[in-house]
Design a protein around this motif. Structure first.
Motif, PDB file in Angstrom:
ATOM      1  N   ALA A   1       1.506   9.162  -6.061  1.00  0.00           N
ATOM      2  CA  ALA A   1       1.805  10.558  -5.733  1.00  0.00           C
ATOM      3  C   ALA A   1       2.863  11.133  -6.670  1.00  0.00           C
ATOM      4  O   ALA A   1       2.771  12.295  -7.101  1.00  0.00           O
ATOM      5  CB  ALA A   1       2.268  10.661  -4.285  1.00  0.00           C
TER       6      ALA A   1
ATOM      7  N   SER B   1      -3.754  -2.395  -2.614  1.00  0.00           N
ATOM      8  CA  SER B   1      -2.740  -3.300  -2.073  1.00  0.00           C
ATOM      9  C   SER B   1      -3.184  -4.717  -2.385  1.00  0.00           C
ATOM     10  O   SER B   1      -4.355  -4.950  -2.706  1.00  0.00           O
ATOM     11  CB  SER B   1      -2.588  -3.115  -0.563  1.00  0.00           C
ATOM     12  OG  SER B   1      -1.571  -3.964  -0.056  1.00  0.00           O
TER      13      SER B   1
ATOM     14  N   MET C   1      -5.092   3.132  -0.180  1.00  0.00           N
ATOM     15  CA  MET C   1      -4.594   2.820  -1.521  1.00  0.00           C
ATOM     16  C   MET C   1      -4.797   1.349  -1.844  1.00  0.00           C
ATOM     17  O   MET C   1      -5.080   0.527  -0.978  1.00  0.00           O
ATOM     18  CB  MET C   1      -3.097   3.166  -1.608  1.00  0.00           C
ATOM     19  CG  MET C   1      -2.798   4.644  -1.642  1.00  0.00           C
ATOM     20  SD  MET C   1      -3.169   5.419  -3.236  1.00  0.00           S
ATOM     21  CE  MET C   1      -4.761   6.166  -2.874  1.00  0.00           C
TER      22      MET C   1
ATOM     23  N   VAL D   1      -4.193  11.234  -2.149  1.00  0.00           N
ATOM     24  CA  VAL D   1      -3.444   9.987  -1.983  1.00  0.00           C
ATOM     25  C   VAL D   1      -3.085   9.761  -0.515  1.00  0.00           C
ATOM     26  O   VAL D   1      -3.109   8.630  -0.016  1.00  0.00           O
ATOM     27  CB  VAL D   1      -2.176  10.001  -2.854  1.00  0.00           C
ATOM     28  CG1 VAL D   1      -1.226   8.881  -2.452  1.00  0.00           C
ATOM     29  CG2 VAL D   1      -2.540   9.862  -4.319  1.00  0.00           C
ATOM     30  N   GLU D   2      -2.763  10.841   0.194  1.00  0.00           N
ATOM     31  CA  GLU D   2      -2.407  10.716   1.602  1.00  0.00           C
ATOM     32  C   GLU D   2      -3.615  10.392   2.475  1.00  0.00           C
ATOM     33  O   GLU D   2      -3.492   9.750   3.511  1.00  0.00           O
ATOM     34  CB  GLU D   2      -1.740  12.010   2.096  1.00  0.00           C
ATOM     35  CG  GLU D   2      -0.327  12.207   1.596  1.00  0.00           C
ATOM     36  CD  GLU D   2       0.601  11.096   2.021  1.00  0.00           C
ATOM     37  OE1 GLU D   2       0.504  10.644   3.197  1.00  0.00           O
ATOM     38  OE2 GLU D   2       1.409  10.652   1.196  1.00  0.00           O
TER      39      GLU D   2
ATOM     40  N   HIS E   1      -8.722  -2.404   3.405  1.00  0.00           N
ATOM     41  CA  HIS E   1      -7.629  -1.544   2.965  1.00  0.00           C
ATOM     42  C   HIS E   1      -7.495  -0.284   3.804  1.00  0.00           C
ATOM     43  O   HIS E   1      -6.499   0.434   3.697  1.00  0.00           O
ATOM     44  CB  HIS E   1      -7.798  -1.202   1.479  1.00  0.00           C
ATOM     45  CG  HIS E   1      -7.482  -2.357   0.589  1.00  0.00           C
ATOM     46  ND1 HIS E   1      -8.302  -3.454   0.473  1.00  0.00           N
ATOM     47  CD2 HIS E   1      -6.410  -2.609  -0.221  1.00  0.00           C
ATOM     48  CE1 HIS E   1      -7.769  -4.330  -0.369  1.00  0.00           C
ATOM     49  NE2 HIS E   1      -6.625  -3.848  -0.792  1.00  0.00           N
TER      50      HIS E   1
ATOM     51  N   ARG F   1       1.128   4.085  -2.903  1.00  0.00           N
ATOM     52  CA  ARG F   1       0.907   5.479  -2.543  1.00  0.00           C
ATOM     53  C   ARG F   1       2.024   6.371  -3.092  1.00  0.00           C
ATOM     54  O   ARG F   1       1.779   7.451  -3.648  1.00  0.00           O
ATOM     55  CB  ARG F   1       0.819   5.616  -1.022  1.00  0.00           C
ATOM     56  CG  ARG F   1       0.271   6.954  -0.551  1.00  0.00           C
ATOM     57  CD  ARG F   1       0.322   7.051   0.983  1.00  0.00           C
ATOM     58  NE  ARG F   1      -0.378   5.964   1.638  1.00  0.00           N
ATOM     59  CZ  ARG F   1      -1.683   5.940   1.844  1.00  0.00           C
ATOM     60  NH1 ARG F   1      -2.426   6.940   1.433  1.00  0.00           N
ATOM     61  NH2 ARG F   1      -2.248   4.927   2.469  1.00  0.00           N
ATOM     62  N   GLU F   2       3.270   5.909  -2.944  1.00  0.00           N
ATOM     63  CA  GLU F   2       4.414   6.685  -3.430  1.00  0.00           C
ATOM     64  C   GLU F   2       4.383   6.830  -4.950  1.00  0.00           C
ATOM     65  O   GLU F   2       4.613   7.917  -5.488  1.00  0.00           O
ATOM     66  CB  GLU F   2       5.711   6.013  -2.991  1.00  0.00           C
ATOM     67  CG  GLU F   2       5.968   6.079  -1.491  1.00  0.00           C
ATOM     68  CD  GLU F   2       7.196   5.295  -1.088  1.00  0.00           C
ATOM     69  OE1 GLU F   2       7.903   4.788  -2.002  1.00  0.00           O
ATOM     70  OE2 GLU F   2       7.459   5.172   0.126  1.00  0.00           O
TER      71      GLU F   2
ATOM     72  N   MET G   1       0.826  -1.209   0.000  1.00  0.00           N
ATOM     73  CA  MET G   1       0.000   0.000   0.000  1.00  0.00           C
ATOM     74  C   MET G   1       0.858   1.256   0.000  1.00  0.00           C
ATOM     75  O   MET G   1       0.582   2.215  -0.743  1.00  0.00           O
ATOM     76  CB  MET G   1      -0.927  -0.005   1.219  1.00  0.00           C
ATOM     77  CG  MET G   1      -1.902   1.150   1.234  1.00  0.00           C
ATOM     78  SD  MET G   1      -3.088   1.053   2.601  1.00  0.00           S
ATOM     79  CE  MET G   1      -4.042  -0.397   2.095  1.00  0.00           C
ATOM     80  N   GLU G   2       1.922   1.259   0.806  1.00  0.00           N
ATOM     81  CA  GLU G   2       2.791   2.433   0.831  1.00  0.00           C
ATOM     82  C   GLU G   2       3.541   2.594  -0.492  1.00  0.00           C
ATOM     83  O   GLU G   2       3.760   3.719  -0.962  1.00  0.00           O
ATOM     84  CB  GLU G   2       3.784   2.329   1.994  1.00  0.00           C
ATOM     85  CG  GLU G   2       3.150   2.551   3.355  1.00  0.00           C
ATOM     86  CD  GLU G   2       2.359   3.844   3.406  1.00  0.00           C
ATOM     87  OE1 GLU G   2       2.930   4.907   3.098  1.00  0.00           O
ATOM     88  OE2 GLU G   2       1.154   3.791   3.728  1.00  0.00           O
TER      89      GLU G   2
END
Length: 254
Positions: A126, A143, A141, A136-137, A196, A122-123, A118-119
């Motif tokens: 973004a 996963s 997201m 996005v934050e 999620h 997200r990156e 998920m991270e």
């Protein structure tokens, strides 16, 4: 499914297996006439009788597992019949009187969503969509998610009763989300969002169950054994992820 065991002294070549079958059959018949209150109590009856029938044995064990069904709300006024698994074990040691201990357990199938992926998503999102950085934050997201099998087992003194339904609720509440047999499209979407919004590694699920056990069972003794397992049936790997902790309530409280 029920398994029964006795130990075999070194001077004997073999155990009388027919006695195990007799004890098992009579134990089940007796539980119909004189109902047991739980699966672990049935195991307690069996281990005591095993020592009676196997006069050469100093130790006996019975373990059982059974499918178990609870009605759960799905959405609106709909319900779904959900399958869980009950686990039980009892051990008896020949002494005067016979020493016994019992184990109560549940197995719950739910969902886990991977925090790491998920991270990463997200990156990437973004970076590739700067105008969406704020959203996005704030939003969960994408996963990969897994079917997670979580197990909680408590070994407690014979006189202590622990309700299986409470254990099931405790375990299910620590997963990213439950799974349901009967889901309409909107129900499915809400369940995916729930999972999620609450991503967890298998280790997180074990930690959260352990913490919940300490909060839920303040009356259990410090020497009660606690066994927690979490296995994620991975969706993007060919392997599964597994975590386990075997401890005591006293150690957890400390």
């Amino acid at each position: 499914m029920i398994d029964v065991f006795v130990d075999l002294p070194p001077e004997l070549k073999g155990s009388h297996l027919s006695r195990n079958v007799e004890v098992l059959g009579e134990g089940v018949d007796t539980s119909v006439r004189d109902p047991v209150t739980s699966l672990e109590d049935l195991c307690l009856r069996l281990v005591r009788e095993l020592l009676v029938r196997h006069e050469y044995a100093n130790w006996s064990q019975a373990q059982a597992r059974a499918d178990y069904f609870l009605e759960r709300e799905v959405g609106g006024d709909r319900t779904s019949l959900e399958r869980y698994r009950l686990l039980a074990r009892a051990q008896a040691h020949r002494d005067d009187p016979v020493r016994v201990k019992k184990l109560i357990g549940v197995e719950v199938v739910g969902m886990s969503a991977c925090p790491c992926s998920m991270e990463g998503v997200r990156e990437i999102v973004a970076e590739e969509n700067p105008d969406l950085a704020d959203a996005v934050e704030r939003l969960p997201m994408m996963s990969h998610n897994q079917r997670n099998v979580a197990t909680l087992m408590l070994e407690v003194p014979e006189e202590v009763e622990v309700e299986a339904n409470d254990m099931i609720d405790l375990v299910e509440g620590q997963l990213s989300a439950p799974t349901k047999e009967l889901l309409k499209r909107k129900d499915e979407a809400r369940l995916v969002l729930q999972a999620h919004s609450n991503p967890k590694f298998v280790e997180d699920i074990v930690r959260d169950i352990l913490e919940a056990v300490v909060r839920r069972y303040p009356h259990l003794p410090d020497d009660a054994t606690v066994i927690v397992r979490s296995e994620s049936k991975e969706s993007i790997h060919k392997h599964n992820a597994f975590a386990e902790r075997v401890t005591t309530l006293g150690e957890l409280r400390a």
